[in-house]
Design a protein around this motif. Structure first.
Motif, PDB file in Angstrom:
ATOM      1  N   GLU A 193       2.014  15.416 -12.603  1.00  0.00           N
ATOM      2  CA  GLU A 193       0.851  16.050 -13.245  1.00  0.00           C
ATOM      3  C   GLU A 193       0.710  17.500 -12.781  1.00  0.00           C
ATOM      4  OE1 GLU A 193      -3.982  15.429 -13.745  1.00  0.00           O
ATOM      5  OE2 GLU A 193      -2.868  14.130 -12.414  1.00  0.00           O
ATOM      6  N   LYS A 212       0.839  -1.213   0.000  1.00  0.00           N
ATOM      7  CA  LYS A 212       0.000   0.000   0.000  1.00  0.00           C
ATOM      8  C   LYS A 212       0.871   1.260   0.000  1.00  0.00           C
ATOM      9  CE  LYS A 212      -4.214  -1.748   0.704  1.00  0.00           C
ATOM     10  NZ  LYS A 212      -5.371  -1.546  -0.094  1.00  0.00           N
ATOM     11  N   GLN A 269       2.296   1.814  -3.410  1.00  0.00           N
ATOM     12  CA  GLN A 269       1.246   2.357  -4.284  1.00  0.00           C
ATOM     13  C   GLN A 269       1.021   3.834  -3.990  1.00  0.00           C
ATOM     14  OE1 GLN A 269      -2.084  -0.169  -3.456  1.00  0.00           O
ATOM     15  NE2 GLN A 269      -1.530  -1.691  -5.027  1.00  0.00           N
ATOM     16  N   PHE A 270       1.042   4.174  -2.720  1.00  0.00           N
ATOM     17  CA  PHE A 270       0.865   5.567  -2.319  1.00  0.00           C
ATOM     18  C   PHE A 270       1.990   6.437  -2.864  1.00  0.00           C
ATOM     19  CE2 PHE A 270       1.921   8.936   0.771  1.00  0.00           C
ATOM     20  CZ  PHE A 270       0.783   9.709   0.653  1.00  0.00           C
ATOM     21  N   GLU A 329       3.898   5.809  -5.446  1.00  0.00           N
ATOM     22  CA  GLU A 329       3.739   5.867  -6.905  1.00  0.00           C
ATOM     23  C   GLU A 329       2.659   6.878  -7.297  1.00  0.00           C
ATOM     24  OE1 GLU A 329       2.113   2.862 -10.301  1.00  0.00           O
ATOM     25  OE2 GLU A 329       3.559   2.021  -8.886  1.00  0.00           O
ATOM     26  N   LEU A 330       1.541   6.853  -6.593  1.00  0.00           N
ATOM     27  CA  LEU A 330       0.462   7.810  -6.862  1.00  0.00           C
ATOM     28  C   LEU A 330       0.924   9.236  -6.581  1.00  0.00           C
ATOM     29  CD1 LEU A 330      -2.503   8.412  -7.588  1.00  0.00           C
ATOM     30  CD2 LEU A 330      -3.076   7.997  -5.179  1.00  0.00           C
ATOM     31  N   TYR A 331       1.662   9.402  -5.484  1.00  0.00           N
ATOM     32  CA  TYR A 331       2.193  10.717  -5.132  1.00  0.00           C
ATOM     33  C   TYR A 331       3.099  11.251  -6.238  1.00  0.00           C
ATOM     34  CZ  TYR A 331       5.212  14.189  -2.931  1.00  0.00           C
ATOM     35  OH  TYR A 331       5.932  15.316  -2.671  1.00  0.00           O
ATOM     36  N   GLN A 332       4.009  10.409  -6.741  1.00  0.00           N
ATOM     37  CA  GLN A 332       4.916  10.826  -7.812  1.00  0.00           C
ATOM     38  C   GLN A 332       4.136  11.187  -9.074  1.00  0.00           C
ATOM     39  OE1 GLN A 332       8.074  11.485  -7.530  1.00  0.00           O
ATOM     40  NE2 GLN A 332       8.236  10.737  -5.427  1.00  0.00           N
ATOM     41  N   SER A 333       3.124  10.411  -9.382  1.00  0.00           N
ATOM     42  CA  SER A 333       2.295  10.677 -10.561  1.00  0.00           C
ATOM     43  C   SER A 333       1.577  12.018 -10.428  1.00  0.00           C
ATOM     44  CB  SER A 333       1.289   9.540 -10.741  1.00  0.00           C
ATOM     45  OG  SER A 333       0.379   9.845 -11.762  1.00  0.00           O
ATOM     46  N   LEU A 334       0.991  12.248  -9.263  1.00  0.00           N
ATOM     47  CA  LEU A 334       0.277  13.506  -9.039  1.00  0.00           C
ATOM     48  C   LEU A 334       1.234  14.694  -9.013  1.00  0.00           C
ATOM     49  CD1 LEU A 334      -2.339  12.400  -6.362  1.00  0.00           C
ATOM     50  CD2 LEU A 334      -2.756  12.948  -8.768  1.00  0.00           C
TER      51      LEU A 334
END
Length: 96
Positions: A27, A13, A16-17, A19-24
């Motif tokens: 963006e 988890k 995943q967090f 990875e999501l943070y890096q993506s956001l």
């Protein structure tokens, strides 16, 4: 054993967090860059619109001068342009 599963689930988890943070984050950076680009484009268009409005007013005044004096339209435009420059200089002096 159960603790290892919990720890493994937490690790997954967390990854995943991250990875999501890096993506956001990526963006957000691209959106900020686009925002700056759009603001610059808007500023350029506003400046262009202002110049077009000034030219239109100058053309209208020249038409009025020409009709009133029966003279040359180019001469009337030049006279108006000189008057506008003088007025701009006066305003600049007053703003000091």
């Amino acid at each position: 054993m159960e603790q290892l599963q919990l720890l493994g689930g937490f690790k997954q988890k967390f990854e995943q967090f991250v990875e999501l943070y890096q993506s956001l984050k990526s963006e957000n950076k691209s959106l900020k860059e686009e925002n700056i680009r759009l603001k610059n484009a808007l500023s350029a268009k506003e400046s262009e619109l202002e110049q077009t409005k000034k030219q239109q007013e100058l053309n209208q005044m020249a038409g009025i001068f020409t009709a009133a004096n029966g003279g040359n339209k180019l001469e009337a435009k030049n006279k108006i342009a000189r008057l506008v420059r003088e007025i701009d200089n006066c305003i600049a002096l007053l703003n000091r």
